[in-house]
Design an enzyme around this catalytic site. Structure first.
Site, PDB file in Angstrom:
ATOM      1  N   TYR A 187     -41.614 -13.265 -48.908  1.00 26.07           N
ATOM      2  CA  TYR A 187     -42.014 -14.070 -47.749  1.00 26.07           C
ATOM      3  C   TYR A 187     -41.543 -13.413 -46.446  1.00 26.07           C
ATOM      4  O   TYR A 187     -42.319 -13.244 -45.502  1.00 26.07           O
ATOM      5  CB  TYR A 187     -41.414 -15.465 -47.903  1.00 26.07           C
ATOM      6  N   LYS A 235     -43.831 -11.836 -43.314  1.00 27.29           N
ATOM      7  CA  LYS A 235     -43.807 -12.435 -41.976  1.00 27.29           C
ATOM      8  C   LYS A 235     -43.339 -11.418 -40.939  1.00 27.29           C
ATOM      9  O   LYS A 235     -43.829 -11.405 -39.805  1.00 27.29           O
ATOM     10  CB  LYS A 235     -42.891 -13.666 -41.963  1.00 27.29           C
TER      11      LYS A 235
HETATM   12  P1  NDP Z   1     -48.568 -25.646 -46.661  1.00 28.20           P
HETATM   13  O1  NDP Z   1     -48.202 -25.061 -47.969  1.00 28.20           O
HETATM   14  O2  NDP Z   1     -48.558 -27.124 -46.485  1.00 28.20           O
HETATM   15  O3  NDP Z   1     -50.024 -25.134 -46.186  1.00 28.20           O
HETATM   16  C1  NDP Z   1     -50.353 -23.773 -46.252  1.00 28.20           C
HETATM   17  C2  NDP Z   1     -51.766 -23.601 -45.728  1.00 28.20           C
HETATM   18  O4  NDP Z   1     -52.087 -22.201 -45.712  1.00 28.20           O
HETATM   19  C3  NDP Z   1     -52.813 -24.272 -46.627  1.00 28.20           C
HETATM   20  O5  NDP Z   1     -53.860 -24.750 -45.821  1.00 28.20           O
HETATM   21  C4  NDP Z   1     -53.300 -23.111 -47.487  1.00 28.20           C
HETATM   22  O6  NDP Z   1     -54.604 -23.294 -48.007  1.00 28.20           O
HETATM   23  C5  NDP Z   1     -53.309 -22.001 -46.451  1.00 28.20           C
HETATM   24  N1  NDP Z   1     -53.315 -20.666 -47.064  1.00 28.20           N
HETATM   25  C6  NDP Z   1     -52.300 -20.019 -47.678  1.00 28.20           C
HETATM   26  N2  NDP Z   1     -52.715 -18.822 -48.130  1.00 28.20           N
HETATM   27  C7  NDP Z   1     -54.033 -18.704 -47.774  1.00 28.20           C
HETATM   28  C8  NDP Z   1     -55.024 -17.717 -47.962  1.00 28.20           C
HETATM   29  N3  NDP Z   1     -54.764 -16.562 -48.582  1.00 28.20           N
HETATM   30  N4  NDP Z   1     -56.256 -17.952 -47.481  1.00 28.20           N
HETATM   31  C9  NDP Z   1     -56.546 -19.087 -46.825  1.00 28.20           C
HETATM   32  N5  NDP Z   1     -55.662 -20.092 -46.627  1.00 28.20           N
HETATM   33  C10 NDP Z   1     -54.424 -19.884 -47.089  1.00 28.20           C
HETATM   34  O7  NDP Z   1     -47.574 -24.932 -45.652  1.00 28.20           O
HETATM   35  P2  NDP Z   1     -47.132 -25.183 -44.136  1.00 28.20           P
HETATM   36  O8  NDP Z   1     -48.049 -26.088 -43.456  1.00 28.20           O
HETATM   37  O9  NDP Z   1     -45.696 -25.453 -44.142  1.00 28.20           O
HETATM   38  O10 NDP Z   1     -47.312 -23.698 -43.593  1.00 28.20           O
HETATM   39  C11 NDP Z   1     -48.056 -23.386 -42.435  1.00 28.20           C
HETATM   40  C12 NDP Z   1     -47.462 -22.135 -41.818  1.00 28.20           C
HETATM   41  O11 NDP Z   1     -46.132 -22.424 -41.365  1.00 28.20           O
HETATM   42  C13 NDP Z   1     -47.329 -20.972 -42.802  1.00 28.20           C
HETATM   43  O12 NDP Z   1     -47.696 -19.773 -42.174  1.00 28.20           O
HETATM   44  C14 NDP Z   1     -45.842 -20.981 -43.137  1.00 28.20           C
HETATM   45  O13 NDP Z   1     -45.390 -19.719 -43.531  1.00 28.20           O
HETATM   46  C15 NDP Z   1     -45.260 -21.420 -41.811  1.00 28.20           C
HETATM   47  N6  NDP Z   1     -43.892 -21.937 -41.890  1.00 28.20           N
HETATM   48  C16 NDP Z   1     -43.635 -23.126 -42.514  1.00 28.20           C
HETATM   49  C17 NDP Z   1     -42.335 -23.608 -42.574  1.00 28.20           C
HETATM   50  C18 NDP Z   1     -41.996 -24.912 -43.210  1.00 28.20           C
HETATM   51  O14 NDP Z   1     -40.790 -25.254 -43.262  1.00 28.20           O
HETATM   52  N7  NDP Z   1     -42.952 -25.688 -43.691  1.00 28.20           N
HETATM   53  C19 NDP Z   1     -41.206 -22.853 -42.005  1.00 28.20           C
HETATM   54  C20 NDP Z   1     -41.596 -21.628 -41.352  1.00 28.20           C
HETATM   55  C21 NDP Z   1     -42.884 -21.207 -41.312  1.00 28.20           C
HETATM   56  P3  NDP Z   1     -54.839 -23.993 -49.476  1.00 28.20           P
HETATM   57  O15 NDP Z   1     -54.652 -25.477 -49.280  1.00 28.20           O
HETATM   58  O16 NDP Z   1     -56.213 -23.597 -49.829  1.00 28.20           O
HETATM   59  O17 NDP Z   1     -53.777 -23.407 -50.386  1.00 28.20           O
END
Ligand code: NDP
Length: 247
Positions: free
Chosen positions: A162, A166
């Site tokens: 991860y 990033k």
């Molecule tokens: P979730 O797991 O709730 O959602 C992740 C989202 O990303 C989903 O919509 C998923 O789609 C989509 N996704 C992942 N991989 C792909 C791909 N290859 N192609 C298309 N869509 C993709 O996570 P969060 O809402 O927490 O994450 C959102 C962002 O925030 C991310 O970039 C994460 O790294 C970042 N982040 C989150 C933190 C946290 O504490 N939650 C902390 C720091 C950063 P699908 O539903 O189809 O899987």
């Protein structure tokens, strides 16, 4: 007629992407293009969101294809044209994967590849594809993570796949800041939030749940997006509360 501000948000079907979409749709004269992974992705949470007057939601699938990248890019551009989207003011690269958290020796190359695809290549592919539609000035916002910070690495937390993916995406954002005078490019750490991704990390380090609510994160991230300019935060890495995160 008041002109509309257009946002494109990736990974809009759940978590932080859904929260950002919901908050932006409450603003008048706003178009939100919500991208989802595939046509089979559930959009029920998206399609029931309240929408302010003169605002609209457009839902579009986009899946990264390493074997035929130009085909999916062309498909995205033609779907945007069908929906009469001729410019994008703010591109929010939110979609990301944090599915397996292991130390270096236990991290498989398959896991590294999977995290690189979602966290590094997908944001770059979106920027490359959508660049011709970006307004001047426009904003490129990467939803990054403090776990990608090289300087502030949090000890021996099991974050190789991860974190390295990033960190790669952060490099891309700062590179765009220097390459494109008309693009405000910013990496934003959204906090540690109660979503699937946030819970996966909590489970990996034996913490019951992430500390922050979705609402706290979304409000903070939107404040950073709204306030970003070329002269102030462009080319930097900030947290949801506006503090600087070290690269
Ligand atoms: P979730 O797991 O709730 O959602 C992740 C989202 O990303 C989903 O919509 C998923 O789609 C989509 N996704 C992942 N991989 C792909 C791909 N290859 N192609 C298309 N869509 C993709 O996570 P969060 O809402 O927490 O994450 C959102 C962002 O925030 C991310 O970039 C994460 O790294 C970042 N982040 C989150 C933190 C946290 O504490 N939650 C902390 C720091 C950063 P699908 O539903 O189809 O899987």
């Amino acid at each position: 007629m008041t002109s509309s501000t257009t946002y494109l948000i990736t990974g809009a079907n759940r978590g932080i992407g859904l929260g950002l979409t919901a908050a932006l749709l409450l603003r008048a004269n706003t178009t939100v293009i919500a991208t989802i992974r595939t046509l089979t992705t559930s959009t029920s949470d998206l399609t029931t969101l309240p929408i302010a007057p003169n605002s609209r939601l457009v839902i579009i699938p986009f899946t990264l294809s390493l074997s035929s990248p130009s085909a999916v890019s062309e498909s995205l551009l033609s779907t945007l044209a069908e929906n009469k989207i001729t410019k994008i003011d703010t591109l929010i690269l939110n979609a990301g994967l944090g599915s397996s958290f292991f130390p270096t020796l236990q991290t498989t190359l398959a896991s590294l590849l999977e995290h690189f695809e979602s966290n590094t290549l997908l944001p770059i592919a979106f920027f490359q594809t959508l660049y011709p539609l970006l307004s001047t000035p426009s904003k490129l916002i990467l939803i990054s993570s403090s776990l990608g910070s090289i300087k502030d690495m949090e000890g021996a937390t099991p974050t190789l796949a991860y974190g390295v993916s990033k960190a790669g995406a952060n490099y891309f954002v700062r590179k765009v800041h220097f390459e494109h005078a008309g693009v405000v490019a910013l990496a934003v750490h959204p906090g540690w939030v109660k979503t699937a991704n946030g819970q996966n990390f909590a489970d990996s380090i034996g913490v019951a749940e992430p500390p922050m609510t979705l609402e706290q994160s979304v409000n903070g991230v939107l404040a950073q997006i709204d306030g970003a300019t070329k002269e102030t935060t462009s080319g930097s890495f900030v947290s949801f509360d506006g503090s600087t995160v070290e690269w």
